[in-house]
Scaffold this active site. Structure first.
Site, PDB file in Angstrom:
ATOM      1  N   THR A 179       0.954  -1.093   0.134  1.00  0.00           N
ATOM      2  CA  THR A 179       0.027   0.078  -0.090  1.00  0.00           C
ATOM      3  C   THR A 179       0.731   1.264   0.096  1.00  0.00           C
ATOM      4  O   THR A 179       0.734   2.166  -0.761  1.00  0.00           O
ATOM      5  CB  THR A 179      -1.096  -0.027   1.188  1.00  0.00           C
ATOM      6  OG1 THR A 179      -1.575  -1.170   1.307  1.00  0.00           O
ATOM      7  CG2 THR A 179      -2.027   0.915   0.821  1.00  0.00           C
ATOM      8  N   ASP A 208       1.967   5.405   6.065  1.00  0.00           N
ATOM      9  CA  ASP A 208       2.141   3.966   5.936  1.00  0.00           C
ATOM     10  C   ASP A 208       1.154   2.961   5.871  1.00  0.00           C
ATOM     11  O   ASP A 208      -0.222   3.571   6.303  1.00  0.00           O
ATOM     12  CB  ASP A 208       3.056   3.680   7.390  1.00  0.00           C
ATOM     13  CG  ASP A 208       3.826   2.399   7.267  1.00  0.00           C
ATOM     14  OD1 ASP A 208       3.867   1.674   6.326  1.00  0.00           O
ATOM     15  OD2 ASP A 208       4.826   2.195   8.130  1.00  0.00           O
ATOM     16  N   GLY A 209       1.392   1.908   5.477  1.00  0.00           N
ATOM     17  CA  GLY A 209       0.135   0.728   5.595  1.00  0.00           C
ATOM     18  C   GLY A 209       0.055   0.244   6.877  1.00  0.00           C
ATOM     19  O   GLY A 209       0.945   0.504   7.891  1.00  0.00           O
ATOM     20  N   LYS A 219       1.470  -3.990  12.841  1.00  0.00           N
ATOM     21  CA  LYS A 219       2.356  -3.536  11.744  1.00  0.00           C
ATOM     22  C   LYS A 219       3.499  -4.989  11.729  1.00  0.00           C
ATOM     23  O   LYS A 219       3.644  -5.245  12.620  1.00  0.00           O
ATOM     24  CB  LYS A 219       2.653  -2.240  11.657  1.00  0.00           C
ATOM     25  CG  LYS A 219       1.698  -1.308  11.148  1.00  0.00           C
ATOM     26  CD  LYS A 219       2.373  -0.059  11.174  1.00  0.00           C
ATOM     27  CE  LYS A 219       3.544   0.383  10.269  1.00  0.00           C
ATOM     28  NZ  LYS A 219       3.252  -0.192   8.666  1.00  0.00           N
ATOM     29  N   GLY A 220       4.215  -4.722  10.579  1.00  0.00           N
ATOM     30  CA  GLY A 220       5.439  -5.762  10.413  1.00  0.00           C
ATOM     31  C   GLY A 220       5.287  -6.919   9.513  1.00  0.00           C
ATOM     32  O   GLY A 220       6.200  -7.648   9.340  1.00  0.00           O
ATOM     33  N   GLU A 264       9.742   1.419  10.820  1.00  0.00           N
ATOM     34  CA  GLU A 264       8.436   2.201  10.858  1.00  0.00           C
ATOM     35  C   GLU A 264       7.976   2.792  12.243  1.00  0.00           C
ATOM     36  O   GLU A 264       7.480   3.882  12.085  1.00  0.00           O
ATOM     37  CB  GLU A 264       7.485   0.976  10.447  1.00  0.00           C
ATOM     38  CG  GLU A 264       7.534   0.747   8.855  1.00  0.00           C
ATOM     39  CD  GLU A 264       6.813  -0.368   8.603  1.00  0.00           C
ATOM     40  OE1 GLU A 264       6.415  -0.617   7.481  1.00  0.00           O
ATOM     41  OE2 GLU A 264       6.163  -1.250   9.552  1.00  0.00           O
TER      42      GLU A 264
HETATM   43  C1  5RP Z   1       5.720  -3.684   6.736  1.00  0.00           C
HETATM   44  C2  5RP Z   1       4.278  -3.225   7.319  1.00  0.00           C
HETATM   45  C3  5RP Z   1       3.235  -2.892   6.229  1.00  0.00           C
HETATM   46  O1  5RP Z   1       2.701  -1.557   6.379  1.00  0.00           O
HETATM   47  C4  5RP Z   1       2.016  -3.869   6.497  1.00  0.00           C
HETATM   48  O2  5RP Z   1       2.525  -5.157   6.446  1.00  0.00           O
HETATM   49  C5  5RP Z   1       0.899  -3.694   5.335  1.00  0.00           C
HETATM   50  O3  5RP Z   1       1.701  -4.034   4.073  1.00  0.00           O
HETATM   51  P1  5RP Z   1       0.572  -4.216   2.789  1.00  0.00           P
HETATM   52  O4  5RP Z   1       0.203  -2.590   2.583  1.00  0.00           O
HETATM   53  O5  5RP Z   1       1.491  -5.004   1.654  1.00  0.00           O
HETATM   54  O6  5RP Z   1      -0.581  -4.987   3.104  1.00  0.00           O
HETATM   55  O7  5RP Z   1       4.018  -3.088   8.103  1.00  0.00           O
HETATM   56  O8  5RP Z   1       6.417  -3.905   8.040  1.00  0.00           O
END
Ligand code: 5RP
Length: 235
Positions: A32, A84-85, A97-98, A106
């Protein structure tokens, strides 16, 4: 573009509209956040001024390829906004997250930002955190001992499933940008995230975990019905 990618991009576009010239921005990691960086790159190519701190080597490479000006938190002490996502968000905008393994950077970047904005598609919204396995970043030294204590702590907090060492490929562990390992803890539901956070951070070998509590004040969540702006006052 697949439906879910289209939703992620719509959420990213809404966050982009909040960005003002001259802002210092944190750039998240994941599929994202990748859309946001792409859209920001188009704006920069058209002459937009900003300076950004990436939350991972992957995001740094993407931003550099788009000529987005980069800096770090040694040079800049505060950022205006981080976009951030998230793997999960609840109605209070507490997050897991992670999933992409960048949780430590992050969290450092979000903590140095006046505002953390999450962008997500509607599948990430949950009533109670814990459906997504909680990433716990640990030092490589003493993994076995750390893992045993983490297992005890998560069991005491009602974890329903395993504690798994994340792998990059079968048999070889995933390594974070900081050279650490990740244990994924399968909860089902996390009933007291604040207490879990404290108990995990009390373990010597734990570097950080993926619970982002009271850090995010705004989220753009995209569904087939449009993009909803959610906000909370965390002061
Ligand atoms: C990375 C994260 C990402 O923001 C989380 O995994 C969401 O990812 P995506 O947008 O691909 O679903 O925390 O460490």
């Amino acid at each position: 573009m697949a439906m879910s990618e289209d939703l992620k991009r719509q959420a990213a576009a809404m966050a982009l509209a909040d960005v003002r010239p001259g802002m210092r921005l944190g750039l998240g990691t994941g599929s994202t956040a990748k859309h946001f960086v792409e859209l920001l790159g188009e704006k920069v190519a058209a002459g937009f001024d900003c300076i950004c701190v990436p939350t991972s080597e992957v995001t740094a490479r993407q931003a550099l390829s788009l000529n987005i000006p980069l800096s770090d938190l040694d040079t800049l002490d505060r950022l205006d906004m981080t976009i951030d996502g998230a793997d999960e968000l609840d109605a209070n905008l507490n997050l897991i997250k992670g999933g992409g393994g960048a949780l430590l950077r992050e969290k450092i970047v979000a903590s140095a930002s006046d505002l953390m904005v999450v962008i997500a598609d509607g599948s990430k919204l949950v009533e109670t955190l814990g459906r997504f396995p909680l990433p716990i970043e640990v030092n490589r030294f003493g993994l076995g001992a750390t893992r045993r204590v983490v297992a005890e702590v998560i069991a005491a907090h009602g974890a329903e499933g395993d504690l798994r060492l994340r792998e990059a490929t079968a048999g070889s562990p995933f390594m974070t940008d900081g050279g650490h390992l990740i244990l994924d803890a399968f909860f089902g539901r996390i009933s007291d995230p604040e207490a879990l956070s404290r108990d995990l951070l009390d373990i010597a070998g734990v570097v950080q975990h993926g619970l982002f509590l009271k850090m995010c004040k705004k989220a753009y969540v995209a569904t087939a019905d449009g993009v909803k702006a959610l906000s909370v006052d965390t002061n």
